[in-house]
Design a protein around this motif. Sequence first.
Motif, PDB file in Angstrom:
ATOM      1  N   VAL A  30       0.858  -1.182   0.000  1.00 27.62           N
ATOM      2  CA  VAL A  30       0.000   0.000   0.000  1.00 27.62           C
ATOM      3  C   VAL A  30       0.895   1.233   0.000  1.00 27.62           C
ATOM      4  CG1 VAL A  30      -1.909  -1.147   1.186  1.00 27.62           C
ATOM      5  CG2 VAL A  30      -0.149   0.033   2.522  1.00 27.62           C
ATOM      6  N   PRO A  31       0.391   2.375  -0.446  1.00 29.26           N
ATOM      7  CA  PRO A  31       1.216   3.584  -0.451  1.00 29.26           C
ATOM      8  C   PRO A  31       1.639   3.991   0.964  1.00 29.26           C
ATOM      9  CG  PRO A  31      -0.740   3.859  -1.824  1.00 29.26           C
ATOM     10  CD  PRO A  31      -0.938   2.609  -1.037  1.00 29.26           C
ATOM     11  N   ASP A  32       2.886   4.380   1.106  1.00 31.95           N
ATOM     12  CA  ASP A  32       3.380   4.847   2.394  1.00 31.95           C
ATOM     13  C   ASP A  32       4.713   5.552   2.181  1.00 31.95           C
ATOM     14  OD1 ASP A  32       3.434   5.347   5.068  1.00 31.95           O
ATOM     15  OD2 ASP A  32       3.713   3.268   5.714  1.00 31.95           O
ATOM     16  N   ARG A  33       5.069   6.423   3.082  1.00 31.72           N
ATOM     17  CA  ARG A  33       6.375   7.067   3.041  1.00 31.72           C
ATOM     18  C   ARG A  33       7.417   6.074   3.533  1.00 31.72           C
ATOM     19  NH1 ARG A  33       7.547  12.441   6.529  1.00 31.72           N
ATOM     20  NH2 ARG A  33       6.993  10.929   8.159  1.00 31.72           N
ATOM     21  N   SER A  34       8.570   6.031   2.871  1.00 34.11           N
ATOM     22  CA  SER A  34       9.564   5.026   3.212  1.00 34.11           C
ATOM     23  C   SER A  34      10.965   5.615   3.229  1.00 34.11           C
ATOM     24  CB  SER A  34       9.501   3.858   2.228  1.00 34.11           C
ATOM     25  OG  SER A  34       9.864   4.287   0.931  1.00 34.11           O
ATOM     26  N   PHE A  35      11.869   4.869   3.873  1.00 31.65           N
ATOM     27  CA  PHE A  35      13.248   5.298   4.023  1.00 31.65           C
ATOM     28  C   PHE A  35      14.158   4.074   3.971  1.00 31.65           C
ATOM     29  CE2 PHE A  35      10.408   7.931   6.485  1.00 31.65           C
ATOM     30  CZ  PHE A  35      10.761   9.225   6.143  1.00 31.65           C
ATOM     31  N   VAL A  36      15.413   4.315   3.621  1.00 30.79           N
ATOM     32  CA  VAL A  36      16.463   3.319   3.784  1.00 30.79           C
ATOM     33  C   VAL A  36      17.445   3.892   4.787  1.00 30.79           C
ATOM     34  CG1 VAL A  36      18.428   2.179   2.688  1.00 30.79           C
ATOM     35  CG2 VAL A  36      16.215   2.238   1.536  1.00 30.79           C
ATOM     36  N   ILE A  37      17.746   3.107   5.824  1.00 33.38           N
ATOM     37  CA  ILE A  37      18.620   3.556   6.901  1.00 33.38           C
ATOM     38  C   ILE A  37      19.877   2.691   6.906  1.00 33.38           C
ATOM     39  CG2 ILE A  37      18.805   3.965   9.381  1.00 33.38           C
ATOM     40  CD1 ILE A  37      15.698   4.029   9.402  1.00 33.38           C
ATOM     41  N   LEU A  38      21.033   3.325   6.799  1.00 33.97           N
ATOM     42  CA  LEU A  38      22.297   2.609   6.857  1.00 33.97           C
ATOM     43  C   LEU A  38      22.730   2.453   8.309  1.00 33.97           C
ATOM     44  CD1 LEU A  38      24.236   4.261   3.890  1.00 33.97           C
ATOM     45  CD2 LEU A  38      22.809   2.205   3.882  1.00 33.97           C
ATOM     46  N   ARG A  39      23.611   1.496   8.519  1.00 34.28           N
ATOM     47  CA  ARG A  39      24.032   1.204   9.886  1.00 34.28           C
ATOM     48  C   ARG A  39      24.713   2.395  10.551  1.00 34.28           C
ATOM     49  NH1 ARG A  39      27.564  -4.135  11.700  1.00 34.28           N
ATOM     50  NH2 ARG A  39      27.246  -3.926  13.952  1.00 34.28           N
ATOM     51  N   ASN A  40      25.332   3.268   9.732  1.00 35.45           N
ATOM     52  CA  ASN A  40      25.998   4.446  10.301  1.00 35.45           C
ATOM     53  C   ASN A  40      25.022   5.555  10.681  1.00 35.45           C
ATOM     54  OD1 ASN A  40      25.218   5.603   7.888  1.00 35.45           O
ATOM     55  ND2 ASN A  40      27.283   5.809   7.050  1.00 35.45           N
ATOM     56  N   GLY A  41      23.730   5.291  10.501  1.00 35.71           N
ATOM     57  CA  GLY A  41      22.712   6.258  10.894  1.00 35.71           C
ATOM     58  C   GLY A  41      22.155   7.095   9.770  1.00 35.71           C
ATOM     59  N   SER A  42      22.765   7.015   8.588  1.00 38.30           N
ATOM     60  CA  SER A  42      22.244   7.774   7.450  1.00 38.30           C
ATOM     61  C   SER A  42      20.830   7.313   7.121  1.00 38.30           C
ATOM     62  CB  SER A  42      23.145   7.587   6.232  1.00 38.30           C
ATOM     63  OG  SER A  42      24.450   8.071   6.484  1.00 38.30           O
ATOM     64  N   ARG A  43      19.950   8.278   6.919  1.00 37.17           N
ATOM     65  CA  ARG A  43      18.531   7.990   6.645  1.00 37.17           C
ATOM     66  C   ARG A  43      18.167   8.687   5.332  1.00 37.17           C
ATOM     67  NH1 ARG A  43      14.033   6.796  10.056  1.00 37.17           N
ATOM     68  NH2 ARG A  43      12.052   7.672   9.329  1.00 37.17           N
ATOM     69  N   ILE A  44      17.867   7.879   4.304  1.00 36.22           N
ATOM     70  CA  ILE A  44      17.632   8.415   2.968  1.00 36.22           C
ATOM     71  C   ILE A  44      16.177   8.155   2.585  1.00 36.22           C
ATOM     72  CG2 ILE A  44      18.376   8.422   0.569  1.00 36.22           C
ATOM     73  CD1 ILE A  44      20.575   6.719   3.073  1.00 36.22           C
ATOM     74  N   GLY A  45      15.477   9.193   2.205  1.00 32.22           N
ATOM     75  CA  GLY A  45      14.084   9.063   1.806  1.00 32.22           C
ATOM     76  C   GLY A  45      13.936   8.285   0.512  1.00 32.22           C
ATOM     77  N   ALA A  46      12.929   7.396   0.473  1.00 33.72           N
ATOM     78  CA  ALA A  46      12.662   6.585  -0.718  1.00 33.72           C
ATOM     79  C   ALA A  46      11.335   6.946  -1.353  1.00 33.72           C
ATOM     80  CB  ALA A  46      12.682   5.092  -0.365  1.00 33.72           C
ATOM     81  N   TYR A  65      27.990  -2.792   3.696  1.00 35.75           N
ATOM     82  CA  TYR A  65      26.948  -1.939   4.259  1.00 35.75           C
ATOM     83  C   TYR A  65      25.740  -2.773   4.666  1.00 35.75           C
ATOM     84  CZ  TYR A  65      29.474   2.145   2.540  1.00 35.75           C
ATOM     85  OH  TYR A  65      30.430   3.116   2.322  1.00 35.75           O
ATOM     86  N   GLU A  66      25.235  -2.503   5.862  1.00 34.52           N
ATOM     87  CA  GLU A  66      23.969  -3.073   6.303  1.00 34.52           C
ATOM     88  C   GLU A  66      22.913  -1.977   6.229  1.00 34.52           C
ATOM     89  OE1 GLU A  66      24.321  -4.831  10.140  1.00 34.52           O
ATOM     90  OE2 GLU A  66      25.978  -6.166   9.557  1.00 34.52           O
ATOM     91  N   TYR A  67      21.699  -2.361   5.825  1.00 37.64           N
ATOM     92  CA  TYR A  67      20.650  -1.362   5.679  1.00 37.64           C
ATOM     93  C   TYR A  67      19.316  -1.907   6.186  1.00 37.64           C
ATOM     94  CZ  TYR A  67      19.106  -3.973   1.537  1.00 37.64           C
ATOM     95  OH  TYR A  67      18.657  -4.958   0.680  1.00 37.64           O
ATOM     96  N   THR A  68      18.428  -0.974   6.512  1.00 35.36           N
ATOM     97  CA  THR A  68      17.079  -1.299   6.965  1.00 35.36           C
ATOM     98  C   THR A  68      16.088  -0.528   6.106  1.00 35.36           C
ATOM     99  OG1 THR A  68      17.802  -1.648   9.250  1.00 35.36           O
ATOM    100  CG2 THR A  68      15.456  -1.212   8.901  1.00 35.36           C
ATOM    101  N   VAL A  69      15.040  -1.201   5.658  1.00 35.32           N
ATOM    102  CA  VAL A  69      13.953  -0.543   4.939  1.00 35.32           C
ATOM    103  C   VAL A  69      12.829  -0.289   5.924  1.00 35.32           C
ATOM    104  CG1 VAL A  69      12.241  -0.759   3.105  1.00 35.32           C
ATOM    105  CG2 VAL A  69      14.566  -1.628   2.746  1.00 35.32           C
ATOM    106  N   GLU A  70      12.423   0.957   6.020  1.00 36.72           N
ATOM    107  CA  GLU A  70      11.438   1.350   7.021  1.00 36.72           C
ATOM    108  C   GLU A  70      10.380   2.246   6.391  1.00 36.72           C
ATOM    109  OE1 GLU A  70      11.964   4.367  10.592  1.00 36.72           O
ATOM    110  OE2 GLU A  70      12.901   2.443  11.087  1.00 36.72           O
TER     111      GLU A  70
END
Length: 212
Positions: A30-46, A65-70
């Motif tokens: 479903v539509p939602d605002r999303s981000f990718v967050i790198l382990r170093n704390g960088s948060r990039i809008g998707a 690099y480890e990342y989280t999709v949020e």
Amino acid sequence: AALTAVALARGPVVESVRQRSAIISFRTTVPDRSFVILRNGSRIGAGTGVDHVVRLNRLTPGAHYEYTVETDSGVVAQGRFRAAPARAARFTFAVVGDFGSGTQDELAVASLIGSWHPDFVLTVGDNAYPLGAPELLDRDIFTPYAAVMRESAWFPALGNHDVAADGGKPELEAFHSLGNERWYRFTWGNAAVVVLDSDSSVAPSSPQLRFA
């Protein structure tokens, strides 16, 4: 008002990884605002909507690099990848083609490739059977290789079955790293990989022959 749960419908897919840049793409149910967050704390809008793309820059060559999709609803996926090394370095890659049509045999091949934890995967075409139609891409490509795609850089090439669907447009749109390129090159450490398209002309003065 009731909240609709957000889940992944596709991806995340690590694409077009270079020494200092990479692309991570995914689709939500479903539509939602999303981000990718790198382990170093960088948060990039998707972005918002259901199709999301993140372009990472200023990476360190050869680094992991480890990342989280949020999304606004919470964490939906985690993964990792390695930026392309700038110098000679040990690496592992896989090459796969004629994927199949989402059968148990295809799942077994995908599982085998996943067990190698390759730095990148190169496809050699016929990624979807019987053709690369939009409604078949999840069954034939994104679902069987979901675990691999979130941890290994993905470099696709198109085959005759892929281009049988609208000249390959569905896959060209699904893989953001391809753009409209049917042929391209990339380097990984001291190795150079050149991808050509045997379904496109290599006649004298053709764009592909000039590239080659």
